[in-house]
Design an enzyme around this catalytic site. Structure first.
Site, PDB file in Angstrom:
ATOM      1  N   GLY A   1       1.234   1.033  -5.084  1.00 34.06           N
ATOM      2  CA  GLY A   1       0.059   0.217  -4.759  1.00 34.06           C
ATOM      3  C   GLY A   1      -1.168   1.079  -4.501  1.00 34.06           C
TER       4      GLY A   1
ATOM      5  NE  ARG B   1      15.401   3.356 -10.579  1.00 31.91           N
ATOM      6  CZ  ARG B   1      15.911   3.515 -11.791  1.00 31.91           C
ATOM      7  NH1 ARG B   1      17.222   3.442 -11.975  1.00 31.91           N
ATOM      8  NH2 ARG B   1      15.133   3.756 -12.830  1.00 31.91           N
TER       9      ARG B   1
ATOM     10  NE  ARG C   1       8.285   6.893 -16.547  1.00 29.34           N
ATOM     11  CZ  ARG C   1       8.725   6.103 -15.583  1.00 29.34           C
ATOM     12  NH1 ARG C   1       9.579   5.126 -15.865  1.00 29.34           N
ATOM     13  NH2 ARG C   1       8.343   6.286 -14.340  1.00 29.34           N
TER      14      ARG C   1
ATOM     15  CG  ASN D   1      12.294  -5.388  -3.943  1.00 27.57           C
ATOM     16  OD1 ASN D   1      12.231  -5.142  -2.745  1.00 27.57           O
ATOM     17  ND2 ASN D   1      12.208  -4.444  -4.871  1.00 27.57           N
TER      18      ASN D   1
ATOM     19  CB  VAL E   1       4.325  -3.373  -9.993  1.00 25.53           C
ATOM     20  CG1 VAL E   1       4.845  -1.948 -10.102  1.00 25.53           C
ATOM     21  CG2 VAL E   1       2.984  -3.491 -10.711  1.00 25.53           C
TER      22      VAL E   1
ATOM     23  CG  HIS F   1      10.785  -1.706 -16.302  1.00 28.00           C
ATOM     24  ND1 HIS F   1      10.377  -0.542 -16.915  1.00 28.00           N
ATOM     25  CD2 HIS F   1      10.710  -1.462 -14.958  1.00 28.00           C
ATOM     26  CE1 HIS F   1      10.069   0.358 -15.995  1.00 28.00           C
ATOM     27  NE2 HIS F   1      10.270  -0.175 -14.793  1.00 28.00           N
TER      28      HIS F   1
ATOM     29  NE  ARG G   1      13.154   0.655 -13.626  1.00 31.97           N
ATOM     30  CZ  ARG G   1      13.624   1.475 -14.551  1.00 31.97           C
ATOM     31  NH1 ARG G   1      14.831   1.306 -15.066  1.00 31.97           N
ATOM     32  NH2 ARG G   1      12.887   2.494 -14.984  1.00 31.97           N
TER      33      ARG G   1
ATOM     34  CB  ALA H   1      -0.922  -0.018   1.213  1.00 31.89           C
TER      35      ALA H   1
HETATM   36  N1  LIG Z   1       7.516  -2.041 -12.882  1.00 27.53           N
HETATM   37  C1  LIG Z   1       7.450  -0.724 -12.837  1.00 27.53           C
HETATM   38  O1  LIG Z   1       7.263  -0.076 -13.869  1.00 27.53           O
HETATM   39  C2  LIG Z   1       7.569   0.000 -11.537  1.00 27.53           C
HETATM   40  C3  LIG Z   1       7.181   1.343 -11.414  1.00 27.53           C
HETATM   41  C4  LIG Z   1       7.294   1.974 -10.178  1.00 27.53           C
HETATM   42  C5  LIG Z   1       7.776   1.271  -9.074  1.00 27.53           C
HETATM   43  N2  LIG Z   1       8.157  -0.018  -9.229  1.00 27.53           N
HETATM   44  C6  LIG Z   1       8.619  -0.819  -8.106  1.00 27.53           C
HETATM   45  O2  LIG Z   1       7.505  -1.070  -7.268  1.00 27.53           O
HETATM   46  C7  LIG Z   1       7.944  -1.285  -5.928  1.00 27.53           C
HETATM   47  C8  LIG Z   1       7.147  -0.399  -4.969  1.00 27.53           C
HETATM   48  O3  LIG Z   1       7.421   0.946  -5.187  1.00 27.53           O
HETATM   49  P1  LIG Z   1       6.747   2.063  -4.244  1.00 27.53           P
HETATM   50  O4  LIG Z   1       7.217   3.367  -4.738  1.00 27.53           O
HETATM   51  O5  LIG Z   1       5.296   1.791  -4.137  1.00 27.53           O
HETATM   52  O6  LIG Z   1       7.454   1.723  -2.852  1.00 27.53           O
HETATM   53  P2  LIG Z   1       6.882   2.064  -1.392  1.00 27.53           P
HETATM   54  O7  LIG Z   1       8.034   1.929  -0.460  1.00 27.53           O
HETATM   55  O8  LIG Z   1       6.132   3.337  -1.422  1.00 27.53           O
HETATM   56  O9  LIG Z   1       5.838   0.903  -1.121  1.00 27.53           O
HETATM   57  C9  LIG Z   1       6.190  -0.433  -0.970  1.00 27.53           C
HETATM   58  C10 LIG Z   1       5.267  -1.028   0.069  1.00 27.53           C
HETATM   59  O10 LIG Z   1       5.508  -2.439   0.136  1.00 27.53           O
HETATM   60  C11 LIG Z   1       5.281  -2.802   1.487  1.00 27.53           C
HETATM   61  N3  LIG Z   1       5.842  -4.125   1.755  1.00 27.53           N
HETATM   62  C12 LIG Z   1       7.135  -4.482   1.936  1.00 27.53           C
HETATM   63  N4  LIG Z   1       7.236  -5.806   2.174  1.00 27.53           N
HETATM   64  C13 LIG Z   1       5.976  -6.288   2.122  1.00 27.53           C
HETATM   65  C14 LIG Z   1       5.422  -7.590   2.259  1.00 27.53           C
HETATM   66  N5  LIG Z   1       6.182  -8.657   2.488  1.00 27.53           N
HETATM   67  N6  LIG Z   1       4.091  -7.723   2.153  1.00 27.53           N
HETATM   68  C15 LIG Z   1       3.296  -6.657   1.905  1.00 27.53           C
HETATM   69  N7  LIG Z   1       3.761  -5.411   1.763  1.00 27.53           N
HETATM   70  C16 LIG Z   1       5.079  -5.239   1.861  1.00 27.53           C
HETATM   71  C17 LIG Z   1       5.923  -1.694   2.285  1.00 27.53           C
HETATM   72  O11 LIG Z   1       5.477  -1.694   3.627  1.00 27.53           O
HETATM   73  C18 LIG Z   1       5.503  -0.471   1.484  1.00 27.53           C
HETATM   74  O12 LIG Z   1       4.310   0.094   1.984  1.00 27.53           O
HETATM   75  C19 LIG Z   1       9.453  -0.994  -5.945  1.00 27.53           C
HETATM   76  O13 LIG Z   1      10.176  -2.203  -6.055  1.00 27.53           O
HETATM   77  C20 LIG Z   1       9.628  -0.163  -7.204  1.00 27.53           C
HETATM   78  O14 LIG Z   1      10.931  -0.249  -7.718  1.00 27.53           O
HETATM   79  C21 LIG Z   1       8.067  -0.666 -10.440  1.00 27.53           C
HETATM   80  O1  LIG Z   2      12.527   3.809 -11.848  1.00 22.58           O
HETATM   81  C1  LIG Z   2      12.208   2.994 -10.983  1.00 22.58           C
HETATM   82  O2  LIG Z   2      13.036   2.487 -10.219  1.00 22.58           O
HETATM   83  C2  LIG Z   2      10.760   2.650 -10.775  1.00 22.58           C
HETATM   84  C3  LIG Z   2      10.069   2.198 -12.000  1.00 22.58           C
HETATM   85  O3  LIG Z   2      10.660   1.055 -12.556  1.00 22.58           O
HETATM   86  C4  LIG Z   2       9.898   3.291 -13.022  1.00 22.58           C
HETATM   87  O4  LIG Z   2      10.286   3.091 -14.174  1.00 22.58           O
HETATM   88  O5  LIG Z   2       9.349   4.341 -12.660  1.00 22.58           O
END
Ligand SMILES: NC(=O)c1ccc[n+]([C@@H]2O[C@H](COP(=O)([O-])OP(=O)(O)OC[C@H]3O[C@@H](n4cnc5c(N)ncnc54)[C@H](O)[C@@H]3O)[C@@H](O)[C@H]2O)c1
Ligand SMILES: O=C(O)C[C@H](O)C(=O)O
Length: 312
Positions: free
Chosen positions: A12, A82, A151, A95, A118, A175, A88, A8
């Site tokens: 999320g 990150r 993007r 993770n 994600v 990615h 990443r 969340a």
């Molecule tokens: N694929 C993509 O395009 C993309 C884009 C943006 C972010 N991301 C990735 O998504 C992930 C989350 O990013 P964010 O900005 O939301 O981070 P965030 O720190 O804001 O949120 C992550 C949440 O995960 C929770 N969490 C951790 N371990 C957990 C578990 N075992 N069970 C349930 N919840 C758990 C944390 O408490 C936190 O609230 C990161 O790894 C980020 O790199 C990927």
């Molecule tokens: O850049 C990141 O680490 C988060 C995500 O993969 C993004 O592209 O925004």
């Protein structure tokens, strides 16, 4: 239909918000490991329902997978993002274990689930989700290309002074800052090749800016982005729930397609009630093929970290 979102945090919660606003799901369960956070954010979002006019019920829970039982779709965003200067790929150590245990819990309570991954490094986390879930390959999808393509369109629209929705442009490959492949030679502005309007230097600049899009935002914000990632994820969930048959680039398991096998990487796919239904064949130029091979090699190398550490 019930949708579960794990994590969340920024991405999320934004995904839940976008799903609720689009008003196509009955219920969204938002689950986080941090006590009270998901409950609080769910309640905050539910207090926008009367203002925004949606009927989706958002329920927050602290690590209670019983509440996720019977979900049709899950989105995994749990894990660390990150910080400026990081890649990443550096997130894998933390993770991978989080994603593995989340997948096991999800499948235990919802065996028919479709999982959208994600968490980063996304292609490797998607591969891990496939290998550790035992689910059919079509029910495991990685979200990256949908965001990177948005993007790419933003960069093209800015340069061309165009409407982003008039642009047709996709990013394939991994990615990652160096692995994604914005297909500029195939990009069009309402069917007109964008290359007609851009010098070679301008094209190279747009490609570069697209590839480091996530890193640029991380440097500006101090953590990684969430608005576009949340919107891209919600759009994919909607295509599953409403069986929209939309074409996204997404990280899916290849078994010989595009010359690669035993790897999850971004290719064009149709997303519908089956998860990723089919890969849309793409004819690559020689230069694009070389880039796709290099990208696949880099993603495959990351997957070996999972094997070397007995995670799969
Ligand atoms: N694929 C993509 O395009 C993309 C884009 C943006 C972010 N991301 C990735 O998504 C992930 C989350 O990013 P964010 O900005 O939301 O981070 P965030 O720190 O804001 O949120 C992550 C949440 O995960 C929770 N969490 C951790 N371990 C957990 C578990 N075992 N069970 C349930 N919840 C758990 C944390 O408490 C936190 O609230 C990161 O790894 C980020 O790199 C990927
Ligand atoms: O850049 C990141 O680490 C988060 C995500 O993969 C993004 O592209 O925004």
């Amino acid at each position: 239909m019930k949708i579960t979102i794990i994590g969340a945090g920024a991405v999320g919660a934004t995904t839940a918000d976008n799903i609720a606003r689009a008003n196509f799901a009955e219920e969204v369960v938002l689950l986080d490991i941090k006590e009270g956070v998901a409950e609080g954010k769910a309640q905050d979002m539910m207090q926008t329902a009367a203002l925004l006019g949606f009927d989706t019920k958002i329920k927050g829970v602290t690590n209670d997978y019983l509440q996720t039982a019977g979900s049709s779709v899950a989105v995994i965003t749990s894990g660390i993002p990150r910080k400026p200067g990081m890649t990443r790929e550096e997130l894998i150590g933390t993770n991978a274990n989080i994603v593995k245990s989340v997948v096991e819990n999800l499948v235990k309570h919802s065996p028919e689930i479709i999982i959208l991954v994600v968490s980063n490094p996304m292609d490797t986390m998607t591969y891990l989700a496939l290998k550790s879930s035992g689910l059919p390959k079509n029910r495991i999808i990685g979200m990256g290309g949908a965001l990177d393509s948005a993007r790419f369109k933003f960069q093209l629209a800015t340069k061309l002074n165009a409407s982003p929705s008039d642009l047709n442009a996709i990013v394939i490959g991994g990615h990652g800052d160096t692995t994604m492949i914005p297909l500029i030679q195939k990009a069009t502005w309402n069917s007109i090749p964008v290359t007609q309007f851009l010098s070679e230097e301008e094209q190279a600049d747009i490609v570069k800016k697209t590839m480091v899009g996530g890193a640029t935002l991380t440097a500006l914000i101090g953590t990684s982005a969430w608005y576009a990632p949340g919107a891209a994820t919600a759009a994919m969930v909607k295509s599953i729930v409403l069986n929209e048959n939309k074409l996204f680039t997404a990280s899916v398991y290849l078994e010989g397609e595009m010359g690669e096998k035993d790897i999850n990487i971004g290719v064009p796919v149709i997303i519908n009630k089956n998860g990723w239904d089919r890969i849309v064949p793409l004819i690559l130029s020689e230069e694009e093929q070389v880039s796709f091979k290099a990208s696949s090699e880099a993603v495959r190398n990351m997957n070996t970290v999972l094997k070397d550490n007995n995670i799969i």
